[in-house]
Design a protein around this motif. Structure first.
Motif, short mmCIF file in Angstrom:
data_model
loop_
_atom_site.label_atom_id
_atom_site.label_comp_id
_atom_site.label_asym_id
_atom_site.label_seq_id
_atom_site.Cartn_x
_atom_site.Cartn_y
_atom_site.Cartn_z
N GLU A 82 14.20 29.31 55.20
CA GLU A 82 13.29 29.36 56.33
C GLU A 82 13.43 30.64 57.14
OE1 GLU A 82 13.71 25.75 58.57
OE2 GLU A 82 13.47 24.48 56.80
N MET A 138 14.09 20.99 52.35
CA MET A 138 14.28 21.78 53.56
C MET A 138 13.73 21.06 54.80
SD MET A 138 11.48 24.87 53.25
CE MET A 138 12.37 25.64 51.91
N ASP A 190 19.08 31.34 54.18
CA ASP A 190 18.24 30.21 54.59
C ASP A 190 16.82 30.47 54.13
OD1 ASP A 190 16.86 28.18 55.86
OD2 ASP A 190 17.64 28.60 57.86
N GLY A 239 16.22 28.79 47.05
CA GLY A 239 16.90 27.53 46.79
C GLY A 239 17.30 27.43 45.33
N ILE A 297 12.97 22.37 46.27
CA ILE A 297 13.42 22.76 47.60
C ILE A 297 12.45 22.35 48.70
CG2 ILE A 297 12.50 25.10 47.28
CD1 ILE A 297 14.69 26.07 49.22
N GLY A 332 9.30 27.36 55.52
CA GLY A 332 9.74 27.93 54.26
C GLY A 332 8.60 28.56 53.48
N ASN A 342 22.33 20.26 55.33
CA ASN A 342 22.00 20.58 53.94
C ASN A 342 23.03 21.53 53.34
OD1 ASN A 342 19.76 18.97 53.70
ND2 ASN A 342 18.32 20.55 54.31
N THR A 367 19.47 22.17 58.68
CA THR A 367 20.01 23.25 57.85
C THR A 367 21.52 23.13 57.69
OG1 THR A 367 18.21 24.74 58.52
CG2 THR A 367 20.23 25.75 57.69
N LEU A 427 21.13 28.21 50.29
CA LEU A 427 21.81 27.95 51.55
C LEU A 427 23.29 27.70 51.36
CD1 LEU A 427 21.13 27.46 54.61
CD2 LEU A 427 20.83 25.05 54.02
#
Length: 206
Positions: A98, A119, A96, A50, A115, A125, A8, A5, A71
């Protein structure tokens, strides 16, 4: 695997200034095709997960309540500028995928374009997308996927060590991911580069 994360967020902040030049024209028809499969109704509450710089915005109905997350703070800033230029009312937040900060059953449609192959944990997610969708809510997915009939071979998995760090995972399979998350696939069509990119519409089981 060099796909986290934190990484990214850093890389998409760096990609933000050039993202539109790379992705706007290339994915325009694929985005339209994917969103065209959704059963739209006025007043729907819709979440773009995303959302990037907001390249889906021109192809969405105007009579919906629209929320967007990404994100990357740099991506969200560009999305907000695009929404302003298009005179779209969008609630945009850095978040995020997730760990979505929304209550259960809050949305009628969740859109996840480009996305799931990015991820770190796509199962997580999708679990979050499932959680925030209302019963019989719709999930709109467009991404690159390995064929469902067979897992990625050794060569593709080796190449994925590089591609997942700088761009995208090339080993993920759409239907196994959606099935495991509790979605029923209603539509599944290739939209770009043969069958590599697919647009899927799935429904959350009530």
């Amino acid at each position: 695997m060099f796909n986290t994360t934190a990484w990214n967020r850093l890389r998409y902040d760096a990609y933000a200034p050039i993202y539109d030049a790379v992705a706007e024209r290339a994915f325009r028809r694929a985005r339209q095709a994917a969103l065209g499969q959704v059963h739209w109704r006025p007043g729907m509450r819709v979440l773009l997960v995303g959302a990037g710089t907001g390249l889906d915005l021109p192809w969405l109905p105007r009579d919906i309540e629209l929320h967007a997350t990404d994100l990357s703070p740099a991506m969200i800033r560009r999305l907000e500028r695009r929404a302003g230029a298009l005179h779209r009312d969008v609630q945009a937040d850095v978040m995020d995928a997730e760990a979505l900060d929304y209550p259960d059953g809050h949305f009628d449609v969740v859109v996840m374009h480009l996305i799931l192959a990015v991820m770190p944990d796509p199962a997580r997610g999708l679990a979050e997308a499932h959680r925030v969708l209302a019963d019989n809510g719709q999930l709109c997915v467009m991404d690159k996927f390995q064929a469902d009939a067979r897992p990625a071979g050794l060569g593709r998995r080796a190449l994925n060590l590089v591609t997942s760090a700088i761009a995208t995972d090339i080993t993920r399979q759409a239907r196994p991911l959606l099935d495991d998350a509790g979605f029923a696939v209603e539509a599944d069509r290739p939209v770009m580069m043969g069958t590599l990119f697919r647009a899927l519409l799935a429904q959350k089981h009530a």
